[in-house]
Design a protein around this motif. Structure first.
Motif, short mmCIF file in Angstrom:
data_model
loop_
_atom_site.label_atom_id
_atom_site.label_comp_id
_atom_site.label_asym_id
_atom_site.label_seq_id
_atom_site.Cartn_x
_atom_site.Cartn_y
_atom_site.Cartn_z
N GLY A 142 4.53 -7.49 50.31
CA GLY A 142 5.33 -6.10 50.04
C GLY A 142 4.40 -5.32 48.95
O GLY A 142 3.67 -5.74 48.53
N ASP A 143 5.09 -4.19 48.82
CA ASP A 143 4.40 -3.14 48.10
C ASP A 143 4.37 -3.52 46.62
O ASP A 143 3.58 -3.09 46.01
N LYS A 177 19.27 6.67 52.00
CA LYS A 177 20.42 5.61 52.51
C LYS A 177 19.50 4.23 52.48
O LYS A 177 18.33 4.05 52.98
N THR A 178 20.20 3.40 51.54
CA THR A 178 19.61 1.98 51.26
C THR A 178 20.18 0.93 52.24
O THR A 178 21.57 0.79 52.42
N GLN A 211 12.04 -7.13 48.52
CA GLN A 211 10.79 -6.25 48.65
C GLN A 211 11.39 -4.82 49.21
O GLN A 211 12.38 -4.94 49.93
N PHE A 212 10.87 -3.91 48.84
CA PHE A 212 11.20 -2.72 49.37
C PHE A 212 10.26 -1.96 50.21
O PHE A 212 8.86 -2.21 50.31
N GLN A 213 10.96 -1.16 51.40
CA GLN A 213 10.06 -0.50 52.29
C GLN A 213 10.91 1.03 52.54
O GLN A 213 12.23 0.79 52.63
N VAL A 241 15.47 3.29 52.98
CA VAL A 241 15.03 2.45 52.04
C VAL A 241 15.43 1.37 52.35
O VAL A 241 16.72 0.89 52.75
N ARG A 242 14.78 -0.02 52.79
CA ARG A 242 15.25 -1.30 53.23
C ARG A 242 14.82 -2.13 51.88
O ARG A 242 13.50 -2.20 51.49
#
Length: 193
Positions: A2-3, A136-137, A168-170, A161-162
């Motif tokens: 992930g980022d 929206k998450t 981990q964020f995407q 945003v997931r």
């Protein structure tokens, strides 16, 4: 990967919170700098004042909710600490803290440059590059990557945003015209993973 994985690695390697925040702010770990083209970096910073920590461009002050100025580096530290706390809580109890919306908005501020509106502002969460944005998450508790938003909102873009089970964020930004259901009460978007 992930980022944000390199932030955890920096923590494990003993880097300070300030060094970790600096790396998160620029998106590059210290050991990755040798792969970054110096001429490109210099061209991106050409018109930016060196001491302007609170800006998103040349001489443009950055303000968050209700007009409070803040440092993107400080927000990065806060996000990291909140994620670590949420992960520890899950490890300890097997339950997730229900902080997803706030985590998604802080991530949007850091990663996408969201300028959040004041508290309880209806219709959108803030602006990115002058366009009204709804954030929206999707939490780790959800198995799909779809979101629904009210079509009555005055947003021009939707940022999905997931946050996955490993915290981990995407994220991905969509124009309103890309969403499905334009003639109905709700619009639907999907973050294709």
């Amino acid at each position: 990967m992930g980022d944000w994985d390199f932030l955890y690695e920096m923590n494990e390697r003993g880097y300070s919170a300030e060094e970790i925040a600096d790396a998160a702010g620029c998106g590059v770990a210290p050991w990755q700098w040798k792969y970054v083209d110096r001429e490109w970096v210099d061209s991106q910073l050409k018109d930016t004042p060196e001491d302007d920590v609170y800006s998103i461009g040349p001489c443009e002050p950055f303000e968050s909710r209700d007009g409070f100025p803040y440092s993107i580096l400080e927000q990065t530290e806060i996000l990291q600490e909140l994620v670590e706390c949420a992960a520890r809580h899950f490890e300890n109890t097997g339950r997730y803290l229900q902080v997803w919306g706030e985590l998604g908005e802080i991530y949007a501020e850091i990663k996408f440059g969201l300028r959040s509106h004041g508290t309880h502002t209806a219709g959108s969460d803030g602006t990115i590059n002058g366009k009204l944005v709804e954030v929206k998450t999707i939490s780790p508790e959800k198995s799909n990557d779809r979101v629904i938003v009210k079509s009555q909102g005055d947003f021009e873009q939707l940022l999905i945003v997931r946050i996955d089970q490993d915290f981990q964020f995407q994220g991905k930004l969509f124009d309103r015209s890309e969403l499905k259901g334009a003639a109905s009460k709700f619009l639907r978007g999907r973050l294709k993973v």
